[in-house]
Design an enzyme around this catalytic site. Sequence first.
Site, short mmCIF file in Angstrom:
data_model
loop_
_atom_site.label_atom_id
_atom_site.label_comp_id
_atom_site.label_asym_id
_atom_site.label_seq_id
_atom_site.Cartn_x
_atom_site.Cartn_y
_atom_site.Cartn_z
N ASP A 51 0.87 -1.17 0.00
CA ASP A 51 0.00 0.00 0.00
C ASP A 51 0.91 1.23 0.00
O ASP A 51 2.13 1.15 0.17
CB ASP A 51 -0.95 -0.03 1.22
C1 GLC Z 1 -4.38 4.34 -0.22
C2 GLC Z 1 -5.23 3.19 0.22
C3 GLC Z 1 -5.33 2.08 -0.79
C4 GLC Z 1 -5.24 2.65 -2.18
C5 GLC Z 1 -3.85 3.20 -2.35
C6 GLC Z 1 -3.67 3.87 -3.71
O1 GLC Z 1 -3.64 4.83 0.86
O2 GLC Z 1 -4.92 2.61 1.48
O3 GLC Z 1 -6.58 1.42 -0.57
O4 GLC Z 1 -5.49 1.64 -3.15
O5 GLC Z 1 -3.51 4.13 -1.33
O6 GLC Z 1 -4.51 4.95 -3.83
#
Ligand code: GLC
Length: 700
Positions: free
Chosen positions: A244
């Site tokens: 993430d």
């Molecule tokens: C965010 C979220 C995740 C998302 C990623 C890209 O912090 O936790 O669910 O897909 O970053 O946007």
Amino acid sequence: MTLEEKLGQLQQLDGTAEGEYRPEHVELARRGRLGSTLNVRGARRTTELQRVAVEESRLRIPLLFAFDVIHGYRTVFPVPLAEAASWDVRLVERNAAIAAAEAASAGVRWTFAPMVDIARDPRWGRIVEGSGEDPLLGAEMARARVRGFQGPDYGLPGKVVACAKHWVAYGAAEGGRDYNTTDVSERTLREIYFPPFKAAVDAGVGTFMSAFNDLNGLPTSANPHTLTDVLRQEWKFDGIVVSDYTSVQELVAHGLAADGREAAALALRAGVDMEMVSRLFNEHGPALVSQGRIPMAAIDEAVRRVLRIKFRLGLFDNPYASEAEENETLLRAEHLAAARQAAARSVVLLKNQAGVLPLSRSLKSIAVIGPLADDAQSLLGSWSGDGRKEEVVTLLAGLRARNIAGLRIHYAKGCEVDGESRAGFDEAVRAAKKASFVILAVGESAAMSGEAASRSSLDLPGRQLELVQAVHATGKPYAVVLMNGRPLSINWLATNAPAILETWFGGTQAGHAIADVLFGDVNPGGKLPVTFPRSVGQVPLYYNHKPTGRPPEAGNKYTSKYLDVPWTPLYPFGYGLSYTEFTLSNLRLSAARVPPGGQVTARVDVQNTGRLPGDEVVQLYIRRAAVSVTRPVKELRGFERITLQPGEMRTVEFALGPEQLGFYDHAMKFVVEPGVVDIMAGSSSETTLSTRLEIVPDNQ
Ligand code: GLC
């Protein structure tokens, strides 16, 4: 491939919120030092950057464009919690297929969805993104979304590779506070948090996303048990694990890694393949390999997984998107119609005293009041994809669009969603007094829901409850339309409002859909995918809880309950009313006894005993007792949404076999133990029918 080119494939970088790629991306793509982007979208933009990677780099490896297409790309569907409230897996699969078609036409071939985190704590803002508290409903929704996004082969046109996230137990954040610590037993992981992810793997999901949270002392982006033991060795998952956003870098803040170099080593060794946004793999990879802290084989395996997905997507053969196709695909009439249907089927009727709803078409005047009555942005929910608020049909617009002859519509905002001012109350009360019926649109703004949006209270924010009370005092009949991303402790409304519709954040066509339900074009058939507590003080409160040694008992002080609030929920899991009535009867089994490996069919009759066609969601639950470990008081083991005409009766059946009857014993072995199984059926988790099955040892 050089080591630098290998590491380039493991790097994902962020475009702008508007969908543009950044200037540095061009040079990195040209040098083969970029594998994927997130947020870069649009046929023109993605093709421009893709041409650099494919036509100017040494190895001509295409980029993989990713985006959070969580509940729609440009046509925005109801938020996932709302879709789960439809209990309609075919609808949810279709919604995801439409989202994929729109995203793929815009050059996006990887969505960071479905989010399949089980959530038992409504203080957590991201409860809106998942399918609620139950592992079976969550698993079925995960399966449906993966199938919708990927189809039978995500290399086909109009398909994208999906991403099961956030691996794992992110929703168990202590205090419901986003990004907070999670400490979850192996049994609870396997029985509650894993099932939706396993369903995604079984449906062929191509990627996973590791999460932010510390899980039992090891952050999930550096957790060999979940990332390798379970995901790779037990489940044989061969796709990509992407971290993430900066969760690799955050291993330092967790206090696990001393510095970025160690963070890169820990994440790669644990099983993270691609690093989102932070650049530690690229910065430290060469040194880590030369120092022998990361075997080249680990890098090669991660690169292999990335290239495998790119090949399966057909990117080497068809790397470019087409603007003509994009223009022809986005916001198609049938997409908007699907969004309208989905929003209506996600509505849950919580209360309808004396048949206040559906509204009569002979109404002469309606007052539409509340801060959410004309709030287009909030209806898009959190993670609104490429949705545009100017394309959203608000509740006010939806009601006006019906052009009902002779119907006058008055509008007053009344107050802000979370403002302290009552200055708009007088205007609202005047509007109510002029009308023969009032519709009150209250709830949360989209900004109060989703990531980094935990709330310590579940009450209606601001002065909204007082606004409702001011309208209530006029004596006019009214209905409350809730727009929110989590359960709310709406005790006063539950007691005093004549009618309450839970409409969540319904997406691009929400206004039309809610109007369809208010006027009875659609008979609401949704059910709650998550428990509504009376008070935040009851949280966590979920239906599949353990009995304890002192189950709550009225009149007995020394049992598990509170002094100041009933122990029961305001509205239970699986609850929802209809404009018609249903009767469930005659729950029976195809056999009274089965061996541990046996299967039995449970059947229940459902009749529409009212005067309108409608949908019922028949739910089947089990309970085990007197077995080797304690079991929940109830566990959902089957559900089906059916449509019945007035008077029509149908038999619904559910298969119960080892998968439904088993559990993990004390040694964490999945077993089907002999003994009695209580089998229950109902139109909510407060079941009304029960029978018993006996599991007998094989030698009897
Ligand atoms: C965010 C979220 C995740 C998302 C990623 C890209 O912090 O936790 O669910 O897909 O970053 O946007």
